[in-house]
Structures are given as C-alpha cells and as structure tokens.
Design a protein around this motif. Sequence first.
Motif, mmCIF file in Angstrom:
data_model
loop_
_atom_site.group_PDB
_atom_site.id
_atom_site.type_symbol
_atom_site.label_atom_id
_atom_site.label_comp_id
_atom_site.label_asym_id
_atom_site.label_seq_id
_atom_site.Cartn_x
_atom_site.Cartn_y
_atom_site.Cartn_z
ATOM 1 N N THR A 1 0.832 -1.217 0.000
ATOM 2 C CA THR A 1 0.000 0.000 0.000
ATOM 3 C C THR A 1 0.863 1.261 0.000
ATOM 4 O OG1 THR A 1 -1.613 -1.203 1.306
ATOM 5 C CG2 THR A 1 -1.869 1.186 1.216
ATOM 6 N N GLY A 2 0.548 2.168 -0.899
ATOM 7 C CA GLY A 2 1.255 3.447 -0.942
ATOM 8 C C GLY A 2 2.496 3.419 -1.817
ATOM 9 N N ALA A 3 2.921 2.237 -2.272
ATOM 10 C CA ALA A 3 4.118 2.165 -3.126
ATOM 11 C C ALA A 3 3.800 2.742 -4.496
ATOM 12 C CB ALA A 3 4.569 0.720 -3.272
ATOM 13 N N LEU A 4 4.755 3.487 -5.067
ATOM 14 C CA LEU A 4 4.585 3.967 -6.442
ATOM 15 C C LEU A 4 4.438 2.757 -7.362
ATOM 16 C CD1 LEU A 4 7.285 6.773 -6.623
ATOM 17 C CD2 LEU A 4 4.790 7.041 -6.524
ATOM 18 N N LEU A 5 3.576 2.866 -8.364
ATOM 19 C CA LEU A 5 3.432 1.769 -9.325
ATOM 20 C C LEU A 5 4.703 1.731 -10.171
ATOM 21 C CD1 LEU A 5 -0.244 2.219 -10.650
ATOM 22 C CD2 LEU A 5 0.573 0.898 -8.670
ATOM 23 N N PRO A 6 5.384 0.566 -10.229
ATOM 24 C CA PRO A 6 6.549 0.489 -11.118
ATOM 25 C C PRO A 6 6.086 0.620 -12.568
ATOM 26 C CG PRO A 6 6.451 -1.398 -9.597
ATOM 27 C CD PRO A 6 5.148 -0.681 -9.488
ATOM 28 N N ASP A 7 6.998 1.000 -13.443
ATOM 29 C CA ASP A 7 6.671 1.025 -14.878
ATOM 30 C C ASP A 7 6.130 -0.344 -15.257
ATOM 31 O OD1 ASP A 7 7.300 3.554 -15.410
ATOM 32 O OD2 ASP A 7 9.224 3.136 -16.413
ATOM 33 N N GLY A 8 5.118 -0.372 -16.062
ATOM 34 C CA GLY A 8 4.569 -1.645 -16.501
ATOM 35 C C GLY A 8 3.435 -2.147 -15.614
ATOM 36 N N VAL A 9 3.157 -1.448 -14.511
ATOM 37 C CA VAL A 9 2.053 -1.878 -13.637
ATOM 38 C C VAL A 9 0.921 -0.847 -13.714
ATOM 39 C CG1 VAL A 9 1.322 -2.261 -11.246
ATOM 40 C CG2 VAL A 9 3.509 -3.167 -12.052
ATOM 41 N N ASP A 10 -0.294 -1.332 -13.997
ATOM 42 C CA ASP A 10 -1.446 -0.423 -13.973
ATOM 43 C C ASP A 10 -2.601 -1.016 -13.176
ATOM 44 O OD1 ASP A 10 -2.472 -2.387 -15.580
ATOM 45 O OD2 ASP A 10 -2.619 -1.147 -17.385
ATOM 46 N N THR A 11 -2.417 -2.215 -12.647
ATOM 47 C CA THR A 11 -3.496 -2.892 -11.938
ATOM 48 C C THR A 11 -2.887 -3.680 -10.781
ATOM 49 O OG1 THR A 11 -4.684 -3.101 -14.029
ATOM 50 C CG2 THR A 11 -5.429 -4.520 -12.224
ATOM 51 N N VAL A 12 -3.614 -3.722 -9.646
ATOM 52 C CA VAL A 12 -3.102 -4.457 -8.485
ATOM 53 C C VAL A 12 -4.199 -5.381 -7.988
ATOM 54 C CG1 VAL A 12 -2.242 -4.268 -6.120
ATOM 55 C CG2 VAL A 12 -1.532 -2.581 -7.836
ATOM 56 N N ILE A 13 -3.816 -6.619 -7.699
ATOM 57 C CA ILE A 13 -4.788 -7.533 -7.101
ATOM 58 C C ILE A 13 -4.470 -7.676 -5.624
ATOM 59 C CG2 ILE A 13 -3.489 -9.638 -7.726
ATOM 60 C CD1 ILE A 13 -6.481 -10.818 -8.150
ATOM 61 N N LEU A 14 -5.535 -7.716 -4.810
ATOM 62 C CA LEU A 14 -5.432 -7.802 -3.355
ATOM 63 C C LEU A 14 -4.751 -9.119 -2.960
ATOM 64 C CD1 LEU A 14 -7.012 -5.698 -1.574
ATOM 65 C CD2 LEU A 14 -8.691 -7.494 -1.206
ATOM 66 N N GLN A 15 -3.865 -9.068 -1.969
ATOM 67 C CA GLN A 15 -3.150 -10.302 -1.607
ATOM 68 C C GLN A 15 -4.105 -11.396 -1.150
ATOM 69 O OE1 GLN A 15 -0.342 -8.753 1.193
ATOM 70 N NE2 GLN A 15 -1.693 -9.039 2.958
ATOM 71 N N GLU A 16 -5.250 -11.025 -0.568
ATOM 72 C CA GLU A 16 -6.224 -12.030 -0.107
ATOM 73 C C GLU A 16 -6.873 -12.773 -1.273
ATOM 74 O OE1 GLU A 16 -5.899 -8.965 0.934
ATOM 75 O OE2 GLU A 16 -6.203 -8.824 3.108
ATOM 76 N N ASP A 17 -6.764 -12.219 -2.480
ATOM 77 C CA ASP A 17 -7.458 -12.822 -3.629
ATOM 78 C C ASP A 17 -6.546 -13.675 -4.511
ATOM 79 O OD1 ASP A 17 -9.690 -11.568 -2.736
ATOM 80 O OD2 ASP A 17 -9.607 -9.909 -4.178
ATOM 81 N N VAL A 18 -5.332 -13.986 -4.042
ATOM 82 C CA VAL A 18 -4.431 -14.788 -4.877
ATOM 83 C C VAL A 18 -3.946 -16.008 -4.095
ATOM 84 C CG1 VAL A 18 -3.592 -12.682 -5.984
ATOM 85 C CG2 VAL A 18 -2.251 -13.723 -4.157
ATOM 86 N N SER A 19 -3.416 -16.983 -4.816
ATOM 87 C CA SER A 19 -2.617 -18.021 -4.150
ATOM 88 C C SER A 19 -1.226 -17.976 -4.781
ATOM 89 C CB SER A 19 -3.278 -19.389 -4.317
ATOM 90 O OG SER A 19 -3.390 -19.693 -5.694
ATOM 91 N N LEU A 20 -0.244 -18.351 -3.986
ATOM 92 C CA LEU A 20 1.142 -18.324 -4.456
ATOM 93 C C LEU A 20 1.625 -19.764 -4.582
ATOM 94 C CD1 LEU A 20 2.725 -15.520 -2.225
ATOM 95 C CD2 LEU A 20 2.137 -15.388 -4.652
ATOM 96 N N GLU A 21 2.135 -20.100 -5.755
ATOM 97 C CA GLU A 21 2.613 -21.477 -5.978
ATOM 98 C C GLU A 21 3.787 -21.438 -6.943
ATOM 99 O OE1 GLU A 21 -0.272 -24.592 -7.318
ATOM 100 O OE2 GLU A 21 -1.587 -23.373 -6.030
ATOM 101 N N ASP A 22 4.856 -22.124 -6.601
ATOM 102 C CA ASP A 22 6.018 -22.263 -7.491
ATOM 103 C C ASP A 22 6.466 -20.941 -8.086
ATOM 104 O OD1 ASP A 22 5.580 -24.943 -7.093
ATOM 105 O OD2 ASP A 22 4.380 -25.139 -8.949
ATOM 106 N N GLY A 23 6.521 -19.912 -7.257
ATOM 107 C CA GLY A 23 6.974 -18.618 -7.790
ATOM 108 C C GLY A 23 5.981 -17.973 -8.746
ATOM 109 N N HIS A 24 4.703 -18.409 -8.689
ATOM 110 C CA HIS A 24 3.667 -17.798 -9.514
ATOM 111 C C HIS A 24 2.542 -17.235 -8.637
ATOM 112 C CE1 HIS A 24 5.739 -19.733 -12.761
ATOM 113 N NE2 HIS A 24 4.892 -19.200 -13.655
ATOM 114 N N VAL A 25 1.895 -16.212 -9.160
ATOM 115 C CA VAL A 25 0.706 -15.644 -8.507
ATOM 116 C C VAL A 25 -0.495 -16.114 -9.298
ATOM 117 C CG1 VAL A 25 -0.365 -13.525 -7.694
ATOM 118 C CG2 VAL A 25 2.095 -13.590 -8.079
ATOM 119 N N ARG A 26 -1.444 -16.804 -8.632
ATOM 120 C CA ARG A 26 -2.616 -17.331 -9.349
ATOM 121 C C ARG A 26 -3.885 -16.649 -8.851
ATOM 122 N NH1 ARG A 26 -1.244 -22.425 -11.564
ATOM 123 N NH2 ARG A 26 0.826 -23.032 -10.837
#
Length: 416
Positions: A113-138
């Motif tokens: 929260t509050g971090a500047l969007l890096p170049d190439g980022v225009d959308t953020v998904i909430l951490q509660e809405d993802v699962s993390l597996e094998d170095g991937h965000v699903r």
Amino acid sequence: MPGLKNDCFALPPGVHWTPVDEALARLREATTVVVEAEELAIDRAAGRVLAEDVLARRANPPGANSAVDGYGFAHAGLPEGDEISLPLMSGRAAAGASVAARVPAGQAVRILTGALLPDGVDTVILQEDVSLEDGHVRFGRGLKPGANCRAMGEDLEAGMPALPRGRRLAPQDLALLSAVGIAQARVFAPLKVGVLSTGDEVVAPGSRAERHQIFDANRPMLLDLLGRFGMEPVDLGHAGDRRDAVRTALDQGGARCDAILTSGGASAGDEDHISALLEAEGTVSTWRIGVKPGRPLALGQWRGRPIFGLPGNPVAAFVCALVFARPALGQMAGEAWHVPQGFILPAAFSKSKKAGRREFLRARVTPEGGAEVFASEGSGRISGLSWADGLVELPDEAMEITPGAPVRYIPYSSFF
Ligand code: AMP
Ligand code: MG
C-alpha cells in the motif's frame, strides 16, 4: 486595514421593524474584515482563518500508487483463460522506496500500500485474492484495468484550489494543506471581542447577592461562545447603570478589543445606558428585529469599535449572539459569511405559530429522530438552554405545527 464605515449600522429612514433575513443581509453588508493577516506555520494555524486562497503546491497523490497490499501487473498483458498464473518477479515495491524496476508484461510484482506503481504496472490484485505457488501468482479473471490503484493527482492536481480565503482551519484542513505541500499559510489574527455586562441588579457569580440582585449569567456564556466561534474573548467585567461606569468600560474595551458585545441596557428604557451613551457620544442604531426571543438589538460604534448591544435576558442574549452576532463577527474575523447548517426533522410537538416574527425554540432531538421543544417558551427559563441541544427555527409566517410536520432544527454546534 479598512475599518467599518461610521454609519454602517444605520437603518434607512422609515424602517421600524426588520425581518430576520433583512437584518442578516444588512449585517453582512455592514461588516468587513478588521484584523491583520500574518504568515504562520500550519501546525500553529489550527482554528485560524485563511487570508488568501490556497492552491496545491503538489499533486495528491504525487504519483500513481497502490491502494492495497497485493501484486501488480499490466492488465493488457494478462494471458487468456479464467485461471491466471503470472510469474512473480524478485524484489518488491514498497511505500517510501523510489520506483522499483520495470515489470515486463505477463509478470507480476509484490507491491505494498502506498508504493509507487513500477513502470509496466497499472493494476493491483489484493493479496487475499491470490494463491502463491512455485513462484507464480494465481487468481481468477474479472479484475478491471486500474483496479486498486490511485492515479497521480486524482484528489488534487498541483495548482488546483485547495482551500478558499475565509475558511476557518479545521483539523481535516491541516491534513489537506500538509498533503499538498503547504507548510505555511497567511491567516488572520484572532478577532478580539470584549464582553461587558450591565445593570445595577447584576452581580458577579460567587459574590453575596441580595434578593433584588441576580448573578451575571451572560458574561460566562458569551465569553465561552466567542471562544467556540474561534475568536479571542476579552472579559470587560460589569458596569452598573451609570453612564460614566459604562463609558469607562467601553473605553477599556475599545482599547483592547476589535469589537464589543454588551448585554442589558439596550432598549430605550430609563436605565438603558448603553443605548443612551452610544446615542450621545458614539453612534447607535436600534434594530427592532422580527425575532423571538429577542428585544431590540443596539448596533453601534464606540471610538470606531463596533458594539453589539444584546438583550439582557440570557435566553435572548444567547439566541441573538448565535443568530446575529456570530456571522457578523465572523466576517470581521475574515471568515466567509457563516450560515448555520440546519436539518429538516419531523416535529415532536404541536404549536400554532402566529405570523410576523421568526421564532427560535429551544429544541433537542428525540431518540426517534424528531425535534422536541422545551416545555416553556418563557425567555427567563435559562434551564431550557441547557435542556436543549439546538434550536428549532420557525419561519416568519404563521404555521400550524402538528407532530410529524417538517421543521428546521439547527444544532448548537452548527453555529460554531
Ligand atoms: P435589560 O435588557 O437590561 O432590560 O435586561 C433584561 C433582563 O435581563 C432583566 O431581567 C435583567 O435583569 C436581565 N439581565 C440583564 N443582564 C443580565 C446578566 N448579565 N445576567 C443575567 N440576567 C441579566
Ligand atoms: Mg438593565
């Protein structure tokens, strides 16, 4: 600094009875700022009135950033299908860090929260809405482009008006000014307002009082009201019904204050020394306003200082201070003309109101959300002021009020 015109409170010839709205319009016309402006640091400016329009020096937010803790990516780079899986880059974008490395399309980055969007980022998904597996965000499909991001300047852009001249700075204003890069502001010095009680029967609270004497109820009330208006109250004490005593007190007030509130002695009775003295040695105009409670208001000047001669009766003094003195003093303090915010509530009382005078009833809000009024309209009933938490304002015209009828309720706090 221009003062008020000498004859600013004069009524046109032939005016004997002034409706409330007209009295307010005249006061608005007659009064102007009389205090000097100074430059103050924001953390010392709470409660002061802005002396100039303030523009944002910096955008809020200053850069596009994330509104949540989650994972950022380019929406346009999402793969087809309902089940999305993006490789997670190493590193992260955090608040307080300068911008993180570019995020290639089809990859995601950890973002807080509050971090500047890096170049190439225009959308953020909430951490509660993802699962993390094998170095991937699903996560599932369905997020809109730009979700959970705040655009640069979406609140205010640099150069946009932040707050207007005449605004009395509230806590939330200090937050806004700070956010848009304002550390100093030009504000007006506080308006110094003297309070003088008059009348031979009036004695100081706590002193010995004979049966024919009454304690001074108005002075503590008016001094505290002024503080709540954001002004600087000055206690001018009490003067008996002798012209020289009143003169001495007004002279002291004139030397120390920008304006003076007096109570008592404002009608045209034998002992009404405020009116008589102003008539003889200052200027005065006696305003018979179509208002209840309230007897005539004496508006005048003493050695160039405006005087508001309020009624002696504490209930009338209170109502007239809120309704008439408050906005006029506010303008002298540099504030925009103050209109108290009222709310339409269902009446929890019945009344046949006659035509001709606006009425302010001591009122409070019932648990059911209606407006009830104090049992007695007697203006000597000071306890009704404390029973109430506001006023019901009934129009100048006649009105038949039955329970449930809409009435205008103004909380006391709306006057502050
Ligand atoms: P006056 O306007 O002087 O005729 O006063 C009207 C009524 O208000 C009289 O009953 C006075 O005794 C009363 N009164 C005047 N000044 C005060 C005061 N400072 N505190 C309480 N009652 C007051
Ligand atoms: Mg009197």
